[in-house]
Design an enzyme around this catalytic site. Structure first.
Site, PDB file in Angstrom:
ATOM      1  N   LYS A 208      -3.397 -11.392  -6.566  1.00  0.00           N
ATOM      2  CA  LYS A 208      -2.222 -11.547  -5.694  1.00  0.00           C
ATOM      3  C   LYS A 208      -1.029 -10.842  -6.328  1.00  0.00           C
ATOM      4  O   LYS A 208      -0.850 -10.911  -7.564  1.00  0.00           O
ATOM      5  CB  LYS A 208      -1.936 -13.044  -5.498  1.00  0.00           C
TER       6      LYS A 208
ATOM      7  N   SER B  66       0.382 -18.254   1.720  1.00  0.00           N
ATOM      8  CA  SER B  66       0.881 -16.917   1.454  1.00  0.00           C
ATOM      9  C   SER B  66      -0.152 -15.999   0.802  1.00  0.00           C
ATOM     10  O   SER B  66       0.038 -14.791   0.794  1.00  0.00           O
ATOM     11  CB  SER B  66       2.123 -16.996   0.563  1.00  0.00           C
TER      12      SER B  66
ATOM     13  N   SER C  50      -0.758 -22.405  -0.411  1.00  0.00           N
ATOM     14  CA  SER C  50      -1.001 -20.962  -0.276  1.00  0.00           C
ATOM     15  C   SER C  50      -2.341 -20.434  -0.766  1.00  0.00           C
ATOM     16  O   SER C  50      -2.668 -19.291  -0.495  1.00  0.00           O
ATOM     17  CB  SER C  50       0.108 -20.185  -0.964  1.00  0.00           C
TER      18      SER C  50
HETATM   19  N1  GLN Z   1       3.670 -22.118   3.292  1.00  0.00           N
HETATM   20  C1  GLN Z   1       4.384 -22.794   2.254  1.00  0.00           C
HETATM   21  C2  GLN Z   1       5.743 -22.138   2.108  1.00  0.00           C
HETATM   22  O1  GLN Z   1       6.049 -21.303   2.883  1.00  0.00           O
HETATM   23  C3  GLN Z   1       3.623 -22.762   0.982  1.00  0.00           C
HETATM   24  C4  GLN Z   1       3.658 -21.453   0.317  1.00  0.00           C
HETATM   25  C5  GLN Z   1       2.946 -21.443  -0.994  1.00  0.00           C
HETATM   26  O2  GLN Z   1       2.122 -22.311  -1.309  1.00  0.00           O
HETATM   27  N2  GLN Z   1       3.297 -20.463  -1.803  1.00  0.00           N
HETATM   28  O3  GLN Z   1       6.487 -22.434   1.248  1.00  0.00           O
END
Ligand code: GLN
Length: 446
Positions: free
Chosen positions: A52, A127, A151
């Site tokens: 990532k 994400s 995410s």
């Molecule tokens: N979707 C969540 C956010 O927007 C979690 C994102 C994540 O785990 N990095 O913060």
């Protein structure tokens, strides 16, 4: 084979932001040439992995899918990345994500959208959308993602692969670009539970470069994959099968519970009463931490600088205005507001208190049960464009993953069937530092 597959499908899936083909090929050749004399091989010897793009890689552009880091070349590796290199895996390239890991669909990338390999009209989740899609599309064998509020698990669920968020402190965060430091964890995304255990084995462990890294023993995860879950006690929170969870998803979870019963486990309904506050608590805390963490992107220390400002303050403003996308700006504003004097007690401090209650819910249940089970996400992957203009709907995708980050416990998402041709994920949540039991259950179910 990995680059060949990428050449075949990545113009459709669009999982990769940066490829490192020359380095990878040279390294693979070097491993091959050394082969006859080799006695011991690294645990991930010769296996292709994607990373990532918020995990820093020495000499290779690391963008967090943000324009502000569009030209950023780190001078060292993240600790987890260094461990991957020592294991002799071959790093194929860097994977697309929501900008600074803020989002649930990978539509917040400043570069392009990644698509779900199961159906290209749908999002891969986020994400870590690139990390999940690249594994689902067979471009790499496995990948690393990061999970602050879901995410790793939510995109794993949407793409039909296995994703684990380790216990907070299990994997070093050194070199993971910080979003919300009290919640962020790096974790593995793979096709099978066994692969997942291999990858966690490599990246786990204490690191003096991360003050929140836990100095606890790392067990042999592979030895927990016994297939035996006789007598295992499973808790199923009623809040995780309540209104808002798609009927078909719910039925797949109930089917999975029957499979576990068939293997000798028992389950009981429980309650995690403070779950309903988790999304609000998370967005206050995560945004507050993000507003502080992202202060370092000022056009001076890292990345892109605007030429337009007449003085220092203007240069900061111009660089940040041009460099950050809308969702990142929204979080910085929310977080700055919640931390400002006069509002701190009402919002940030209150959210911290609620976080403690949410953690206690998990502690109470996990005192009596081995694992907690429910869906990973309330629905399957939604259509591209469907939620992107509605932040509150987008935030609700993580309603079942966020409480786990607030509590700090480990959780995995494993595929448990299809609904209308799209994968459904089963979430298995364990006790602090008990990834072994989480793996044992996931493996027996798989
Ligand atoms: N979707 C969540 C956010 O927007 C979690 C994102 C994540 O785990 N990095 O913060």
């Amino acid at each position: 084979a990995s680059y060949k597959r990428i050449a075949e499908v990545d113009d459709k899936v669009k999982a990769f932001l940066t490829l490192d083909e020359e380095t990878a090929r040279n390294y693979a050749k070097q491993l091959d040439e050394a082969l006859p004399e080799r006695v011991e091989k690294g645990l991930l010897y010769g296996l292709p992995i994607g990373i990532k793009d918020n995990i820093i890689t020495k000499g290779l552009r690391t963008t967090c899918a943000s324009k502000i880091l569009g030209n950023f070349e780190p001078v060292h590796d993240a600790t987890a990345m260094g461990k991957i290199r020592s294991s002799e895996a071959i790093m194929i390239g860097k994977l697309n994500m929501d900008e600074f890991a803020m989002g649930s669909s990978t539509e917040n990338s400043s570069f392009f959208r990644t698509r779900n390999p199961w159906n290209l009209d749908h999002v891969p989740g986020g994400s870590s959308g690139g990390s999940a899609a690249s594994v689902a599309a067979g471009e790499v064998l496995f990948s690393l993602g990061s999970d602050t509020g879901g995410s790793i698990r939510q995109p794993a669920s949407y793409c039909g692969v296995v994703g684990l968020k380790p216990t907070y402190g299990r994997v070093s965060r050194f070199g993971l670009v910080a979003f919300a430091s009290s919640l962020d964890q790096i974790g593995p995304i793979t096709r099978s539970v066994e692969d997942n255990a291999y990858l966690l084995q490599v990246i786990s462990g204490y690191d003096h470069m991360d003050s929140t890294s836990a100095n606890v023993d790392v067990p042999d995860y592979l030895s927990s994959l016994t297939g035996d879950i006789q007598g295992l006690k499973v808790a199923v929170p009623k809040e995780y099968l309540a209104e808002g969870v798609n009927e078909d998803v719910k039925n797949k979870i109930l089917d999975a519970l029957k499979v576990l019963e068939g293997l000798g486990a028992t389950w009981e309904e429980v309650s995690l009463p403070h779950s309903k506050y988790a999304v609000a608590t998370y967005y206050l805390l995560a945004s507050s931490e993000a507003s502080a963490n992202l202060a370092r992107f000022d056009g001076v220390r890292y990345g892109v600088r605007s030429d337009n400002g007449a003085n220092l303050i203007e240069m900061y403003k111009e660089s940040r205005s041009a460099g950050f996308g809308d969702e990142v700006k929204r979080r910085i504003m929310l977080g700055t507001f919640a931390l400002s004097s006069g509002y701190y007690d009402a919002y940030y401090k209150k959210a911290q208190q609620v976080r403690t209650l949410i953690k206690k819910d998990f502690d109470d249940v996990l005192e009596k049960f081995d694992v907690i089970i429910g869906p990973t996400a309330p629905t399957t992957a939604f259509k591209i464009g469907e939620q992107v203009d509605d932040p509150l709907t987008m935030y609700a995708n993580d309603i079942l993953t966020i409480p786990v980050n607030l509590a700090g416990v480990p959780a995995i998402s494993v595929p448990c069937g299809l609904s209308n041709g799209l994968p459904v994920g089963l979430q298995i949540i364990g006790k602090h530092f008990d990834e072994s039991t989480v793996y044992r259950v996931a493996h027996a179910f798989e």
